[in-house]
Design a protein around this motif. Structure first.
Motif, PDB file in Angstrom:
ATOM      1  N   UNK A  69       0.840  -1.198   0.000  1.00  0.00           N
ATOM      2  CA  UNK A  69       0.000   0.000   0.000  1.00  0.00           C
ATOM      3  C   UNK A  69       0.878   1.251   0.000  1.00  0.00           C
ATOM      4  N   UNK A  70       1.961   1.223   0.765  1.00  0.00           N
ATOM      5  CA  UNK A  70       2.882   2.360   0.777  1.00  0.00           C
ATOM      6  C   UNK A  70       3.546   2.518  -0.587  1.00  0.00           C
ATOM      7  N   UNK A  71       3.888   1.402  -1.241  1.00  0.00           N
ATOM      8  CA  UNK A  71       4.474   1.464  -2.581  1.00  0.00           C
ATOM      9  C   UNK A  71       3.476   2.073  -3.570  1.00  0.00           C
ATOM     10  N   UNK A  72       2.215   1.689  -3.464  1.00  0.00           N
ATOM     11  CA  UNK A  72       1.191   2.290  -4.333  1.00  0.00           C
ATOM     12  C   UNK A  72       1.119   3.790  -4.086  1.00  0.00           C
ATOM     13  N   UNK A  73       1.202   4.188  -2.818  1.00  0.00           N
ATOM     14  CA  UNK A  73       1.148   5.611  -2.479  1.00  0.00           C
ATOM     15  C   UNK A  73       2.351   6.349  -3.063  1.00  0.00           C
ATOM     16  N   UNK A  74       3.541   5.744  -2.988  1.00  0.00           N
ATOM     17  CA  UNK A  74       4.743   6.363  -3.556  1.00  0.00           C
ATOM     18  C   UNK A  74       4.568   6.549  -5.059  1.00  0.00           C
ATOM     19  N   UNK A  75       4.067   5.524  -5.741  1.00  0.00           N
ATOM     20  CA  UNK A  75       3.835   5.633  -7.187  1.00  0.00           C
ATOM     21  C   UNK A  75       2.783   6.703  -7.468  1.00  0.00           C
ATOM     22  N   UNK A  76       1.752   6.744  -6.639  1.00  0.00           N
ATOM     23  CA  UNK A  76       0.670   7.714  -6.833  1.00  0.00           C
ATOM     24  C   UNK A  76       1.172   9.145  -6.696  1.00  0.00           C
ATOM     25  N   UNK A  77       1.929   9.446  -5.650  1.00  0.00           N
ATOM     26  CA  UNK A  77       2.339  10.831  -5.448  1.00  0.00           C
ATOM     27  C   UNK A  77       3.450  11.260  -6.402  1.00  0.00           C
ATOM     28  N   UNK A  78       4.226  10.328  -6.914  1.00  0.00           N
ATOM     29  CA  UNK A  78       5.326  10.700  -7.800  1.00  0.00           C
ATOM     30  C   UNK A  78       4.946  10.716  -9.277  1.00  0.00           C
ATOM     31  N   UNK A  79       3.946   9.910  -9.680  1.00  0.00           N
ATOM     32  CA  UNK A  79       3.715   9.763 -11.116  1.00  0.00           C
ATOM     33  C   UNK A  79       2.267   9.910 -11.569  1.00  0.00           C
ATOM     34  N   UNK A  80       1.312   9.531 -10.774  1.00  0.00           N
ATOM     35  CA  UNK A  80      -0.070   9.557 -11.234  1.00  0.00           C
ATOM     36  C   UNK A  80      -0.910  10.428 -10.316  1.00  0.00           C
ATOM     37  N   UNK A  81      -2.167  10.577 -10.651  1.00  0.00           N
ATOM     38  CA  UNK A  81      -3.060  11.351  -9.795  1.00  0.00           C
ATOM     39  C   UNK A  81      -4.202  10.500  -9.262  1.00  0.00           C
ATOM     40  N   UNK A  82      -4.130   9.196  -9.470  1.00  0.00           N
ATOM     41  CA  UNK A  82      -5.201   8.334  -8.970  1.00  0.00           C
ATOM     42  C   UNK A  82      -4.623   7.024  -8.439  1.00  0.00           C
ATOM     43  N   UNK A  83      -5.355   6.445  -7.495  1.00  0.00           N
ATOM     44  CA  UNK A  83      -4.956   5.157  -6.934  1.00  0.00           C
ATOM     45  C   UNK A  83      -5.042   4.052  -7.981  1.00  0.00           C
ATOM     46  N   UNK A  84      -6.046   4.123  -8.840  1.00  0.00           N
ATOM     47  CA  UNK A  84      -6.232   3.085  -9.848  1.00  0.00           C
ATOM     48  C   UNK A  84      -5.052   2.978 -10.796  1.00  0.00           C
ATOM     49  N   UNK A  85      -4.558   4.128 -11.269  1.00  0.00           N
ATOM     50  CA  UNK A  85      -3.398   4.099 -12.175  1.00  0.00           C
ATOM     51  C   UNK A  85      -2.143   3.603 -11.457  1.00  0.00           C
ATOM     52  N   UNK A  86      -1.986   3.989 -10.197  1.00  0.00           N
ATOM     53  CA  UNK A  86      -0.814   3.548  -9.439  1.00  0.00           C
ATOM     54  C   UNK A  86      -0.835   2.033  -9.225  1.00  0.00           C
ATOM     55  N   UNK A  87      -1.997   1.516  -8.851  1.00  0.00           N
ATOM     56  CA  UNK A  87      -2.113   0.068  -8.632  1.00  0.00           C
ATOM     57  C   UNK A  87      -1.953  -0.683  -9.950  1.00  0.00           C
TER      58      UNK A  87
END
Length: 120
Positions: A69-87
């Protein structure tokens, strides 16, 4: 028991080279996952993706369940604007190497053991 210095140095160097190669390959698959998830081009610098891959893998390594979940959050804040794209990007970066490893396993390892099982 004392180990000779040269083989130990070679082992440590091999571990370092393996880490760097794995990091680069993981970054390439994360970049591919981010592209397939529809991330804007301005957020897809390879250096930025390498840092994200390093942070995500360190978090996943040391914090097993919540680390995802933390990895998804890192991807979300650095590259995307949504949880779906990060996951989705994270899943793609995990699934593609798993498919490649599984394919290599069925192509190379299973036929090897079918011909000469270990211990016989």
């Amino acid at each position: 028991m004392q180990f000779p210095a040269l083989p130990m140095a070679a082992l440590i160097m091999l571990m370092g080279i393996s880490f760097i190669i794995g990091w680069i390959i993981g970054s390439i698959f994360l970049l591919l996952g981010l592209k397939l998830a529809g991330t804007p081009e301005e957020k897809l610098g390879f250096g930025s993706v390498m840092i994200t891959a390093l942070l995500a893998s360190l978090v996943e390594s040391f914090i097993p369940i919540i680390g995802c979940i933390i990895a998804w959050y890192i991807i979300k804040i650095r590259h995307t604007d949504s949880w779906g794209k990060a996951i989705l990007a994270w899943l793609i970066s995990i699934i593609i190497p798993a498919i490649i490893i599984g394919t290599l396993y069925f192509i190379w390892i299973i036929p090897t053991y079918a011909v000469a099982p270990p211990g016989y």
